[in-house]
Design a protein around this motif. Structure first.
Motif, PDB file in Angstrom:
ATOM      1  N   ALA A  59       0.868  -1.176   0.000  1.00 16.04           N
ATOM      2  CA  ALA A  59       0.000   0.000   0.000  1.00 16.04           C
ATOM      3  C   ALA A  59       0.904   1.225   0.000  1.00 16.04           C
ATOM      4  O   ALA A  59       2.102   1.113   0.298  1.00 16.04           O
ATOM      5  CB  ALA A  59      -0.921   0.000   1.225  1.00 16.04           C
ATOM      6  N   PRO A  60       0.388   2.383  -0.342  1.00 16.98           N
ATOM      7  CA  PRO A  60       1.223   3.588  -0.325  1.00 16.98           C
ATOM      8  C   PRO A  60       1.890   3.784   1.037  1.00 16.98           C
ATOM      9  O   PRO A  60       1.216   3.881   2.070  1.00 16.98           O
ATOM     10  CB  PRO A  60       0.226   4.713  -0.626  1.00 16.98           C
ATOM     11  N   ASP A 122      -4.690   5.424  11.311  1.00 13.34           N
ATOM     12  CA  ASP A 122      -5.561   6.548  10.985  1.00 13.34           C
ATOM     13  C   ASP A 122      -6.494   6.066   9.887  1.00 13.34           C
ATOM     14  O   ASP A 122      -6.566   4.868   9.599  1.00 13.34           O
ATOM     15  CB  ASP A 122      -4.766   7.797  10.582  1.00 13.34           C
ATOM     16  N   GLU A 123      -7.199   6.972   9.236  1.00 11.74           N
ATOM     17  CA  GLU A 123      -8.155   6.548   8.221  1.00 11.74           C
ATOM     18  C   GLU A 123      -7.470   5.951   7.001  1.00 11.74           C
ATOM     19  O   GLU A 123      -8.076   5.181   6.245  1.00 11.74           O
ATOM     20  CB  GLU A 123      -9.039   7.741   7.804  1.00 11.74           C
ATOM     21  N   THR A 124      -6.204   6.296   6.800  1.00  9.42           N
ATOM     22  CA  THR A 124      -5.459   5.755   5.668  1.00  9.42           C
ATOM     23  C   THR A 124      -4.764   4.455   6.022  1.00  9.42           C
ATOM     24  O   THR A 124      -4.696   3.525   5.211  1.00  9.42           O
ATOM     25  CB  THR A 124      -4.417   6.773   5.179  1.00  9.42           C
ATOM     26  N   HIS A 125      -4.248   4.371   7.227  1.00  6.76           N
ATOM     27  CA  HIS A 125      -3.495   3.198   7.672  1.00  6.76           C
ATOM     28  C   HIS A 125      -4.319   2.455   8.716  1.00  6.76           C
ATOM     29  O   HIS A 125      -4.414   2.886   9.863  1.00  6.76           O
ATOM     30  CB  HIS A 125      -2.141   3.618   8.248  1.00  6.76           C
ATOM     31  N   ARG A 126      -4.910   1.363   8.284  1.00  8.72           N
ATOM     32  CA  ARG A 126      -5.829   0.615   9.143  1.00  8.72           C
ATOM     33  C   ARG A 126      -5.211  -0.732   9.513  1.00  8.72           C
ATOM     34  O   ARG A 126      -4.314  -1.251   8.840  1.00  8.72           O
ATOM     35  CB  ARG A 126      -7.167   0.423   8.433  1.00  8.72           C
ATOM     36  N   THR A 131      -8.040  -5.083   5.894  1.00 11.30           N
ATOM     37  CA  THR A 131      -6.804  -4.474   5.415  1.00 11.30           C
ATOM     38  C   THR A 131      -5.661  -5.481   5.425  1.00 11.30           C
ATOM     39  O   THR A 131      -4.845  -5.538   4.494  1.00 11.30           O
ATOM     40  CB  THR A 131      -6.442  -3.256   6.268  1.00 11.30           C
ATOM     41  N   ASP A 135      -3.328  -6.870   2.330  1.00 13.11           N
ATOM     42  CA  ASP A 135      -1.872  -6.951   2.337  1.00 13.11           C
ATOM     43  C   ASP A 135      -1.383  -8.318   1.870  1.00 13.11           C
ATOM     44  O   ASP A 135      -0.442  -8.429   1.079  1.00 13.11           O
ATOM     45  CB  ASP A 135      -1.331  -6.670   3.748  1.00 13.11           C
TER      46      ASP A 135
END
Length: 359
Positions: A59-60, A122-126, A131, A135
């Motif tokens: 992921a980014p 956070d909302e980007t990194h769950r 998620t 991965d």
């Protein structure tokens, strides 16, 4: 389970330990949908195994540490192994090397742990199960492997179930390593007897890597090279030579909380699974640190806890096994310790894997 849960407060670690699964018998092996198959043919003589460590972007801004064991046995399956909560790919150093004699073995340190990236939640990194499955799929795609045998230990069973349901075309078999339970059925309140509290490392235990290894050796009934490698993977090395844990508390809590909110749905599973359950026999398996510092009252409290959760997890194990397709099997290891039964009793685990016919 101390080596898997050192990044959480002791109360949360003990709570997770109590959901270790159970089956209502001593050592057993049963097959789903028919009689057991004939014993597998013996393996060919051992081949040299090459181990490769990779960083795979998933992921980014997030890359995972992936260990890859290959022996050149190209005809066999690719085993993808997911460590339990807080553990790293190194926890499979022994089992994966053995599985590589049967094909190829890959172990993934999930985001937040070991040598993988650890972005704060956070909302980007769950850190929810969905998620983590994304991965795993990204790793499988990046390495170009397909039709895998997917195995998971402890809380990683959530990922095994969701991945197999979401990507049925990518799996040929599943291995549940003491993970056939539903965490949502366990109360979040930690009501365990304080006599069973797991010791926390004192400053003297964190002054060096050797001191931390010695501390963890005292907490475990068995200690092995994979457990030591797993521990070292999770350490932060400070300028003065002391060590701490490299997983931020916020990450550990986010993942633990999300894992407890996932209720597995086994109905989409379409491939045979091997379900392995490890049950403690007595306090030595549940609270091994009492061997050095416990007393009779604490050991009796631990034995009472053993009796309680050995009986409590049977419905979860039965629910999983009843949902599995023909060809699935299950086995119970007792007495055994959740965190390392597949290391201590590796030969038995391998025989069961071979019996599934994945070679």
């Amino acid at each position: 389970m101390p080596s898997n849960l050192l990044t959480l407060p002791s109360g949360q670690r003990r709570q997770l330990l109590r959901v270790a699964t159970a089956l209502p018998a001593a050592m057993l092996l049963t097959a789903c949908g028919g009689a057991e198959s004939d014993a597998p043919e013996p393996l060919a003589p051992s081949l040299p195994v090459e181990v490769t460590d990779r960083r795979v972007p998933v992921a980014p801004g997030v890359s995972l540490h992936v260990r890859d064991w290959q022996s050149g046995h190209l005809a066999g399956p690719t085993f993808v192994l997911l460590p339990g909560f807080g553990a790293s790919a190194a926890h499979f150093n022994s089992l994966a090397r053995a599985l590589a004699q049967r094909g190829r073995a890959i172990a993934i340190s999930c985001r937040g742990f070991g040598q993988s990236d650890k972005p704060l939640p956070d909302e980007t990194h769950r850190y929810d199960t969905e998620t983590l499955v994304d991965d795993v799929h990204a790793v499988v795609q990046a390495l170009g492997v397909d039709r895998i045998v997917l195995g998971g230990h402890s809380m990683a069973g959530n990922q095994v179930t969701l991945f197999a349901g979401r990507y049925p075309e990518r799996v040929r078999g599943l291995i549940y390593l003491d993970t056939n339970f539903d965490y949502t059925t366990v109360s979040p309140d930690d009501t365990q007897d304080p006599l069973l509290a797991e010791p926390e490392p004192a400053p003297a235990d964190t002054r060096s890597v050797a001191a931390m290894i010695a501390f963890n050796r005292r907490l475990n009934r068995n200690w092995s090279a994979p457990m030591e490698a797993d521990l070292v993977d999770k350490l932060e090395f400070k300028a003065d030579g002391s060590v701490g844990f490299n997983t931020p508390d916020a990450v550990a809590i986010a993942m633990y909380t999300a894992g407890r909110q996932f209720s597995p749905d086994y109905r989409p599973l379409r491939v045979p699974a091997l379900v392995l359950t490890a049950l403690p026999g007595d306090w030595r398996d549940l609270c091994p640190w009492m061997a050095a510092g416990g007393d009779a009252q604490g050991r009796e409290a631990a034995n009472a806890s053993v009796r309680l959760f050995n009986a409590a997890r049977a419905p979860d194990a039965d629910r999983l096994f009843a949902a599995l397709p023909v060809g699935s099997r299950r086995a119970l290891f007792q007495p055994a310790t959740h965190v390392d039964f597949f290391i201590e009793r590796e030969a038995e685990v391998l025989r069961l894997v071979d019996g599934m016919g994945w070679r």
